[in-house]
Design a protein around this motif. Structure first.
Motif, PDB file in Angstrom:
ATOM      1  N   GLY A   1      -9.245  32.783  16.720  1.00 27.60           N
ATOM      2  CA  GLY A   1      -8.554  31.728  16.043  1.00 27.60           C
ATOM      3  C   GLY A   1      -8.031  30.786  17.106  1.00 27.60           C
ATOM      4  N   TRP A   2      -7.337  29.711  16.683  1.00 26.71           N
ATOM      5  CA  TRP A   2      -6.798  28.673  17.606  1.00 26.71           C
ATOM      6  C   TRP A   2      -5.311  28.734  17.345  1.00 26.71           C
ATOM      7  CZ3 TRP A   2     -10.804  28.432  14.446  1.00 26.71           C
ATOM      8  CH2 TRP A   2     -12.248  28.614  14.938  1.00 26.71           C
ATOM      9  N   PHE A   3      -4.421  29.402  17.990  1.00 27.20           N
ATOM     10  CA  PHE A   3      -3.017  29.372  17.676  1.00 27.20           C
ATOM     11  C   PHE A   3      -2.358  29.914  19.145  1.00 27.20           C
ATOM     12  CE2 PHE A   3       0.872  31.607  15.315  1.00 27.20           C
ATOM     13  CZ  PHE A   3       1.212  30.275  15.418  1.00 27.20           C
ATOM     14  N   TRP A   4      -2.072  28.857  19.741  1.00 25.71           N
ATOM     15  CA  TRP A   4      -1.808  29.206  21.255  1.00 25.71           C
ATOM     16  C   TRP A   4      -0.163  29.392  21.468  1.00 25.71           C
ATOM     17  CZ3 TRP A   4      -5.925  30.508  22.165  1.00 25.71           C
ATOM     18  CH2 TRP A   4      -7.378  29.995  22.009  1.00 25.71           C
ATOM     19  N   LYS A   5       0.247  29.501  22.570  1.00 18.32           N
ATOM     20  CA  LYS A   5       1.582  29.865  23.049  1.00 18.32           C
ATOM     21  C   LYS A   5       2.516  29.054  22.364  1.00 18.32           C
ATOM     22  CE  LYS A   5       4.697  31.966  25.753  1.00 18.32           C
ATOM     23  NZ  LYS A   5       5.274  33.186  25.284  1.00 18.32           N
TER      24      LYS A   5
ATOM     25  N   ALA B   1      -6.556  29.209   6.415  1.00 21.08           N
ATOM     26  CA  ALA B   1      -6.076  30.710   7.144  1.00 21.08           C
ATOM     27  C   ALA B   1      -7.132  30.931   8.045  1.00 21.08           C
ATOM     28  CB  ALA B   1      -5.865  31.643   6.458  1.00 21.08           C
ATOM     29  N   TYR B   2      -8.507  30.685   8.082  1.00 24.81           N
ATOM     30  CA  TYR B   2      -9.480  31.239   9.088  1.00 24.81           C
ATOM     31  C   TYR B   2      -9.460  32.493   8.919  1.00 24.81           C
ATOM     32  CZ  TYR B   2     -12.861  31.608  12.762  1.00 24.81           C
ATOM     33  OH  TYR B   2     -13.960  31.912  13.221  1.00 24.81           O
ATOM     34  N   LEU B   3      -9.163  33.336  10.128  1.00 28.48           N
ATOM     35  CA  LEU B   3      -9.165  34.796  10.109  1.00 28.48           C
ATOM     36  C   LEU B   3      -8.063  35.408  10.070  1.00 28.48           C
ATOM     37  CD1 LEU B   3     -12.221  35.437  12.278  1.00 28.48           C
ATOM     38  CD2 LEU B   3     -12.179  35.373   9.841  1.00 28.48           C
ATOM     39  N   GLY B   4      -6.732  34.461  10.034  1.00 35.50           N
ATOM     40  CA  GLY B   4      -5.584  35.027   9.796  1.00 35.50           C
ATOM     41  C   GLY B   4      -4.729  35.195  11.066  1.00 35.50           C
ATOM     42  N   ARG B   5      -4.923  34.405  11.927  1.00 31.70           N
ATOM     43  CA  ARG B   5      -4.132  34.566  13.411  1.00 31.70           C
ATOM     44  C   ARG B   5      -2.774  34.111  13.034  1.00 31.70           C
ATOM     45  NH1 ARG B   5      -6.356  33.144  19.129  1.00 31.70           N
ATOM     46  NH2 ARG B   5      -4.461  33.637  20.604  1.00 31.70           N
ATOM     47  N   SER B   6      -2.514  32.832  12.474  1.00 34.80           N
ATOM     48  CA  SER B   6      -1.311  32.211  12.304  1.00 34.80           C
ATOM     49  C   SER B   6      -0.623  32.763  11.043  1.00 34.80           C
ATOM     50  CB  SER B   6      -1.474  30.752  12.067  1.00 34.80           C
ATOM     51  OG  SER B   6      -2.292  30.295  10.991  1.00 34.80           O
TER      52      SER B   6
ATOM     53  N   THR C   1     -18.557  33.232   9.593  1.00 36.61           N
ATOM     54  CA  THR C   1     -17.542  34.137   9.984  1.00 36.61           C
ATOM     55  C   THR C   1     -16.221  34.071   9.146  1.00 36.61           C
ATOM     56  OG1 THR C   1     -16.665  32.123  11.438  1.00 36.61           O
ATOM     57  CG2 THR C   1     -18.056  33.563  12.622  1.00 36.61           C
ATOM     58  N   LEU C   2     -16.050  32.964   8.332  1.00 31.52           N
ATOM     59  CA  LEU C   2     -14.977  33.103   7.499  1.00 31.52           C
ATOM     60  C   LEU C   2     -15.299  33.777   6.321  1.00 31.52           C
ATOM     61  CD1 LEU C   2     -12.251  32.213   7.080  1.00 31.52           C
ATOM     62  CD2 LEU C   2     -13.088  29.846   6.512  1.00 31.52           C
TER      63      LEU C   2
ATOM     64  N   ASP D   1      -3.890  23.622   7.871  1.00 29.63           N
ATOM     65  CA  ASP D   1      -4.848  23.597   8.772  1.00 29.63           C
ATOM     66  C   ASP D   1      -6.302  24.037   7.977  1.00 29.63           C
ATOM     67  OD1 ASP D   1      -6.430  24.065  10.952  1.00 29.63           O
ATOM     68  OD2 ASP D   1      -5.788  25.976  11.628  1.00 29.63           O
ATOM     69  N   ALA D   2      -6.369  23.237   7.072  1.00 28.25           N
ATOM     70  CA  ALA D   2      -7.504  23.325   6.156  1.00 28.25           C
ATOM     71  C   ALA D   2      -8.618  22.365   6.418  1.00 28.25           C
ATOM     72  CB  ALA D   2      -6.900  23.125   4.750  1.00 28.25           C
TER      73      ALA D   2
END
Length: 292
Positions: free
Chosen positions: A21-25, A52-57, A97-98, A141-142
């Motif tokens: 996913g894309w959820f950075w520092k 939610a994509y794959l759930g990182r956030s 992938t989703l 983030d949809a």
């Protein structure tokens, strides 16, 4: 190989950064800071994530869920999109992938129970299934299409409590001008007040933005490797926060170019792509006239 086989073969994530996913520092820190601030102040309320994509956030959000609160996640996952444009967007961005199975496996690697999952277009939330004024934090983030994001803005506005905070992803990415249009439209026309910006997300509230910003400034972000600037946008004070250190798992650092002038940094870091191009054109014209 089927999608189910792909999920089975995927290693169990050990940290949220192991989840694709894309959820950075910077955003991980802002999420945690905002949610801890609310809990410390005794501000309860539910959590909501649109996309939610794959759930990182979602994994991170679930860490801040307090007793009696509900965390709702709304995503199409592997369902059909509601229209042709959204279907094309899904095919281009996520391909196969989703899947809901992958999301659930990743989330359960960190939490004992799944959130409430609404596998449907985010527009279904306009029916009141998330009660009005019930949420303290909403992450959007949809879909990146303007019409969909504009609807998500209204959902967020309706479900947020008085001083709840909303985070919009991809508000300035070159490939998502629809998000930029909907988010800034909400600021100019719908009363959304900016709190802070990161390179990836816009944070705002329909409540008391100044109170959140006062507490934001009480933390010494620069001492922790962040840089912070403030801007005036349509009468609103807005803080820009970015992390200059290395990102987890070898992701690129936020800053990859030399320091720019204030005007150029504002254009690149804050404005949507169409406005950035206009600002650059104006700067070139000014230089040609010898005024800059």
């Amino acid at each position: 190989m089927t999608s189910a086989d792909t999920v089975t073969a995927t290693p169990v994530p050990r940290t949220p950064d192991d989840v694709p996913g894309w959820f950075w520092k910077a955003d991980q820190e802002i999420f945690g800071w905002l949610l801890r601030r609310q809990t410390a102040a005794g501000t309860g309320g539910d959590l909501l994530e649109l996309g939610a994509y794959l759930g990182r956030s979602a994994v991170v959000l679930g860490q801040y869920l307090q007793p009696g609160e509900t965390f709702t996640v709304c995503d199409l996952f592997d369902s059909d999109a509601p229209d042709a444009d959204n279907s094309a967007e899904m095919a281009m961005s996520y391909r196969k992938t989703l899947t809901r199975q992958a999301f659930e496996a990743n989330y359960l690697a960190f939490h004992e129970e799944l959130p409430v999952i609404v596998q449907a277009p985010t527009s279904v939330l306009a029916d009141g299934r998330v009660p009005a004024g019930s949420c303290r934090f909403v992450h959007v983030d949809a879909s990146h299409l303007y019409e969909h994001v504009a609807g998500d803005v209204l959902v967020a506005r309706d479900v947020l409590a008085k001083d709840g905070v909303v985070a919009f992803d991809d508000y300035r990415a070159p490939h998502t001008p629809g998000v930029a249009a909907a988010v800034w439209e909400a600021v100019f026309d719908l009363g959304l007040k900016p709190v802070c910006l990161t390179p990836e997300k816009f944070y705002g509230t329909w409540g008391d933005a100044a109170a959140v910003q006062k507490d934001l400034l009480a933390r010494d972000w620069r001492a922790e490797g962040f840089r912070m600037d403030d801007e005036q946008i349509a009468g609103h004070t807005c803080y820009r926060l970015a992390f200059d250190g290395p990102q987890p798992n070898g992701a690129p650092q936020t800053r990859t170019a030399p320091e720019r002038s204030t005007a150029r940094r504002i254009a690149i870091d804050v404005l949507p792509p169409f406005a950035t191009r206009a600002a650059r054109k104006a700067l070139r014209a000014a230089r040609a006239r010898g005024t800059r």
